[in-house]
Design a protein around this motif. Structure first.
Motif, mmCIF file in Angstrom:
data_model
loop_
_atom_site.group_PDB
_atom_site.id
_atom_site.type_symbol
_atom_site.label_atom_id
_atom_site.label_comp_id
_atom_site.label_asym_id
_atom_site.label_seq_id
_atom_site.Cartn_x
_atom_site.Cartn_y
_atom_site.Cartn_z
ATOM 1 N N ASP A 127 28.319 23.428 50.006
ATOM 2 C CA ASP A 127 29.408 23.992 49.227
ATOM 3 C C ASP A 127 29.144 25.465 48.908
ATOM 4 O O ASP A 127 30.044 26.303 49.005
ATOM 5 C CB ASP A 127 29.591 23.193 47.936
ATOM 6 C CG ASP A 127 30.778 23.681 47.135
ATOM 7 O OD1 ASP A 127 31.904 23.642 47.664
ATOM 8 O OD2 ASP A 127 30.575 24.117 45.984
ATOM 9 N N CYS A 129 27.318 27.592 50.648
ATOM 10 C CA CYS A 129 27.470 28.403 51.859
ATOM 11 C C CYS A 129 28.938 28.587 52.232
ATOM 12 O O CYS A 129 29.341 29.667 52.652
ATOM 13 C CB CYS A 129 26.707 27.759 53.013
ATOM 14 S SG CYS A 129 24.923 27.848 52.818
ATOM 15 N N ILE A 130 29.739 27.550 52.065
ATOM 16 C CA ILE A 130 31.173 27.653 52.375
ATOM 17 C C ILE A 130 31.844 28.638 51.421
ATOM 18 O O ILE A 130 32.637 29.490 51.835
ATOM 19 C CB ILE A 130 31.836 26.268 52.309
ATOM 20 C CG1 ILE A 130 31.377 25.419 53.489
ATOM 21 C CG2 ILE A 130 33.357 26.387 52.301
ATOM 22 C CD1 ILE A 130 31.786 23.970 53.406
ATOM 23 N N ARG A 131 31.533 28.537 50.139
ATOM 24 C CA ARG A 131 32.136 29.452 49.160
ATOM 25 C C ARG A 131 31.689 30.886 49.401
ATOM 26 O O ARG A 131 32.475 31.813 49.275
ATOM 27 C CB ARG A 131 31.780 29.020 47.747
ATOM 28 C CG ARG A 131 32.503 27.786 47.302
ATOM 29 C CD ARG A 131 32.029 27.355 45.921
ATOM 30 N NE ARG A 131 32.598 26.092 45.546
ATOM 31 C CZ ARG A 131 33.729 25.972 44.856
ATOM 32 N NH1 ARG A 131 34.396 27.036 44.482
ATOM 33 N NH2 ARG A 131 34.183 24.784 44.556
ATOM 34 N N GLN A 132 30.434 31.068 49.754
ATOM 35 C CA GLN A 132 29.929 32.407 50.012
ATOM 36 C C GLN A 132 30.615 33.007 51.241
ATOM 37 O O GLN A 132 31.007 34.174 51.230
ATOM 38 C CB GLN A 132 28.419 32.358 50.221
ATOM 39 C CG GLN A 132 27.749 33.687 50.201
ATOM 40 C CD GLN A 132 26.237 33.538 50.253
ATOM 41 O OE1 GLN A 132 25.712 32.591 50.827
ATOM 42 N NE2 GLN A 132 25.543 34.477 49.645
ATOM 43 N N GLN A 133 30.798 32.202 52.274
ATOM 44 C CA GLN A 133 31.458 32.687 53.478
ATOM 45 C C GLN A 133 32.936 32.996 53.189
ATOM 46 O O GLN A 133 33.473 33.996 53.664
ATOM 47 C CB GLN A 133 31.351 31.654 54.586
ATOM 48 C CG GLN A 133 31.936 32.128 55.897
ATOM 49 C CD GLN A 133 31.790 31.080 56.983
ATOM 50 O OE1 GLN A 133 31.523 29.927 56.713
ATOM 51 N NE2 GLN A 133 31.982 31.503 58.209
ATOM 52 N N SER A 134 33.603 32.158 52.406
ATOM 53 C CA SER A 134 35.009 32.410 52.075
ATOM 54 C C SER A 134 35.156 33.681 51.264
ATOM 55 O O SER A 134 36.115 34.437 51.428
ATOM 56 C CB SER A 134 35.574 31.221 51.288
ATOM 57 O OG SER A 134 35.582 30.073 52.076
ATOM 58 N N TRP A 135 34.209 33.944 50.372
ATOM 59 C CA TRP A 135 34.271 35.151 49.556
ATOM 60 C C TRP A 135 34.083 36.398 50.405
ATOM 61 O O TRP A 135 34.766 37.395 50.234
ATOM 62 C CB TRP A 135 33.195 35.091 48.467
ATOM 63 C CG TRP A 135 33.190 36.305 47.603
ATOM 64 C CD1 TRP A 135 34.026 36.568 46.568
ATOM 65 C CD2 TRP A 135 32.308 37.417 47.703
ATOM 66 N NE1 TRP A 135 33.717 37.778 45.999
ATOM 67 C CE2 TRP A 135 32.666 38.322 46.685
ATOM 68 C CE3 TRP A 135 31.250 37.738 48.541
ATOM 69 C CZ2 TRP A 135 32.007 39.527 46.510
ATOM 70 C CZ3 TRP A 135 30.601 38.947 48.353
ATOM 71 C CH2 TRP A 135 30.976 39.812 47.355
ATOM 72 N N PHE A 137 34.803 36.847 53.575
ATOM 73 C CA PHE A 137 35.938 37.114 54.454
ATOM 74 C C PHE A 137 37.255 37.178 53.704
ATOM 75 O O PHE A 137 38.312 37.204 54.302
ATOM 76 C CB PHE A 137 35.988 36.070 55.573
ATOM 77 C CG PHE A 137 34.824 36.175 56.509
ATOM 78 C CD1 PHE A 137 34.682 37.270 57.338
ATOM 79 C CD2 PHE A 137 33.859 35.191 56.533
ATOM 80 C CE1 PHE A 137 33.599 37.379 58.205
ATOM 81 C CE2 PHE A 137 32.783 35.284 57.397
ATOM 82 C CZ PHE A 137 32.643 36.394 58.218
ATOM 83 N N GLY A 138 37.232 37.185 52.384
ATOM 84 C CA GLY A 138 38.422 37.419 51.564
ATOM 85 C C GLY A 138 39.433 36.299 51.549
ATOM 86 O O GLY A 138 40.617 36.537 51.424
ATOM 87 N N ARG A 139 38.959 35.054 51.640
ATOM 88 C CA ARG A 139 39.908 33.934 51.596
ATOM 89 C C ARG A 139 39.973 33.336 50.232
ATOM 90 O O ARG A 139 39.162 33.274 49.451
ATOM 91 C CB ARG A 139 39.477 32.845 52.580
ATOM 92 C CG ARG A 139 39.582 33.346 53.993
ATOM 93 C CD ARG A 139 39.242 32.228 54.953
ATOM 94 N NE ARG A 139 39.088 32.817 56.266
ATOM 95 C CZ ARG A 139 38.380 32.316 57.209
ATOM 96 N NH1 ARG A 139 37.754 31.193 57.039
ATOM 97 N NH2 ARG A 139 38.298 32.888 58.365
#
Length: 139
Positions: A127, A129-135, A137-139
């Motif tokens: 969770d 890593c997913i949140r960090q990646q979404s942040w 890339f601006g999603r």
């Protein structure tokens, strides 16, 4: 021959090694693994979650120390495969009276508890890593 079921048909093991001299060493590893399983030691396969293994062992393995303090089970990396965790619940029952006055857990229960905590921690890592990646890339 299976020690658990002596009437079962024997299994064949094939070793892929460069030198014939390595076979006794590999066979001793297989025997040690079988002895560990007979003692109740569990092996947790990380599979695709192996990528979170580095997060578990960072900070000098504080996560494994935490698991030992909370559950009493000793968790280490498996030196043979590299993608398994070795969970030793211990040989004696542990009294966790701080949780419940009537709660006495066996070594198998402690190993199951440690395995469940590992699964939950992996979900937290996923969770994060997913949140960090979404942040990023601006999603």
């Amino acid at each position: 021959v299976s020690e658990y079921n002596p009437t079962a048909t024997p299994r064949k093991l094939y070793f892929a090694c460069a030198k014939i001299a390595d076979i006794p060493k590999l066979w001793s590893m297989v025997e040690q693994r079988a002895n560990d399983r007979a003692k109740g030691i569990r092996y947790f396969h990380l599979g695709p979650d192996r990528m979170y293994q580095q997060l578990m062992i960072k900070n000098s393995g504080k996560f494994f120390e935490y698991l030992q303090q909370v559950t009493g089970a000793v968790v280490t990396l498996d030196s043979v495969t590299g993608d398994h965790l070795r969970i030793d619940g211990g040989t004696a029952s542990v009294d966790l009276g701080t949780w419940d006055n009537d709660c006495i857990l066996t070594s198998s229960d402690l190993a199951c508890l440690a395995e469940e905590l590992i699964r939950l921690q992996i979900e937290l890592y996923r969770d994060h890593c997913i949140r960090q990646q979404s942040w990023i890339f601006g999603r």
